[in-house]
Write an enzyme that holds these catalytic residues in place. Structure first.
Site, PDB file in Angstrom:
ATOM      1  N   VAL A   1     -11.190 -30.736 -19.226  1.00 37.80           N
ATOM      2  CA  VAL A   1      -9.968 -30.824 -18.420  1.00 37.80           C
ATOM      3  C   VAL A   1     -10.073 -32.009 -17.454  1.00 37.80           C
ATOM      4  O   VAL A   1     -11.018 -32.122 -16.676  1.00 37.80           O
ATOM      5  CB  VAL A   1      -9.717 -29.518 -17.644  1.00 37.80           C
ATOM      6  CG1 VAL A   1      -8.462 -29.644 -16.779  1.00 37.80           C
ATOM      7  CG2 VAL A   1      -9.591 -28.341 -18.607  1.00 37.80           C
ATOM      8  N   LYS A   2      -9.081 -32.889 -17.559  1.00 42.24           N
ATOM      9  CA  LYS A   2      -9.090 -34.115 -16.753  1.00 42.24           C
ATOM     10  C   LYS A   2      -8.232 -33.891 -15.505  1.00 42.24           C
ATOM     11  O   LYS A   2      -7.061 -33.504 -15.606  1.00 42.24           O
ATOM     12  CB  LYS A   2      -8.528 -35.253 -17.613  1.00 42.24           C
ATOM     13  CG  LYS A   2      -8.979 -36.625 -17.210  1.00 42.24           C
ATOM     14  CD  LYS A   2      -8.578 -37.621 -18.290  1.00 42.24           C
ATOM     15  CE  LYS A   2      -8.902 -39.032 -17.895  1.00 42.24           C
ATOM     16  NZ  LYS A   2      -8.351 -40.007 -18.827  1.00 42.24           N
ATOM     17  N   VAL A   3      -8.838 -34.136 -14.353  1.00 38.85           N
ATOM     18  CA  VAL A   3      -8.213 -33.800 -13.071  1.00 38.85           C
ATOM     19  C   VAL A   3      -8.285 -35.028 -12.158  1.00 38.85           C
ATOM     20  O   VAL A   3      -9.347 -35.643 -12.049  1.00 38.85           O
ATOM     21  CB  VAL A   3      -8.990 -32.625 -12.411  1.00 38.85           C
ATOM     22  CG1 VAL A   3      -8.400 -32.272 -11.060  1.00 38.85           C
ATOM     23  CG2 VAL A   3      -9.029 -31.411 -13.330  1.00 38.85           C
TER      24      VAL A   3
END
Ligand code: G3P
Length: 218
Positions: A86-88
């Site tokens: 998951v890219k945050v």
């Protein structure tokens, strides 16, 4: 050093995978839009298609900017495949979300990093990867590879398990410099990876070998 490809183009991902050197894929909303993928259902299906090609490490970015929204989106993305990271974005809400995902065993890629302090906070929060954008720093006359070296040194000082993922890698020298510095990962377009193979002496040498072989068969 891990090689990720920075694209949402399935043909390019397949080509890089076929080379046998690909460790993952990074995408972002701009790269998805470039492929004409519209609507969350289609975006999710596209992530699954990417996961079908590669062995692991498919970065999928949240769009929400608040903690609750990031958690909801990130959990839905992580549920698509165990290969999803998951890219945050590195904001206050993003740091909270990274801590949440880290505690739940969901891998994260903290994106839009432009300073060592941002990388340090992301590592403290338990990010799996931090993504400093070196090409975009070069664009504003700041040496992007210097930032990679700074972050690699800081993480090494304290044995952080967070990996430095050099992003916005635009050309082969970026890639070589990142390898010299000890970046754990670099993500770049396919042409930068295949560009590593280019050398006129290789091309000329091969032509000469083939010509001499042909003569020996005449
Ligand atoms: O991985 C980040 C990358 O997609 C940004 O690259 O070339 O748009 O700065 P660029």
């Amino acid at each position: 050093m891990k090689f990720f490809i920075d694209t949402a183009n399935l043909a390019e991902i397949q080509e890089a995978h076929n080379l046998g050197i690909l460790d993952g894929v990074t995408t972002n909303p701009s790269l998805m839009a470039k492929e004409g993928i519209k609507g969350q259902e289609n975006i999710n299906a596209h992530y699954q298609a990417i996961c079908h090609i590669v062995d692991d490490n498919v970065s999928a970015e949240v769009i929400a900017t608040d903690f609750e929204g990031m958690v909801k989106e990130g959990e839905a993305l992580a549920a698509l495949s165990p290969k999803i990271v998951v890219k945050v974005p590195v904001t206050q809400e993003g740091i909270k979300a990274i801590r949440y995902f880290s505690d739940k065993g969901i891998r994260t890629n903290c994106t839009l990093i432009f300073s060592a302090g941002q990388a340090l906070l992301a590592a403290k929060a338990g990010a799996t990867y931090v993504s400093p954008f070196i090409g975009r720093l070069d664009d504003v006359s700041q040496d992007g590879t210097e930032l990679i070296a700074q972050i690699v040194a800081i993480f090494s000082n304290y044995q952080f398990s967070t990996q430095v993922l050099a992003a916005s890698v635009r050309h082969t020298m970026h890639l070589i410099q990142c390898a010299e510095i000890g970046a754990h990962v670099a993500t770049c377009p396919l042409k930068v990876i295949t560009g590593l193979l280019n050398h006129p002496l290789t091309n000329n040498g091969l032509q000469k070998f083939l010509a001499d072989y042909a003569k020996s068969q005449a």
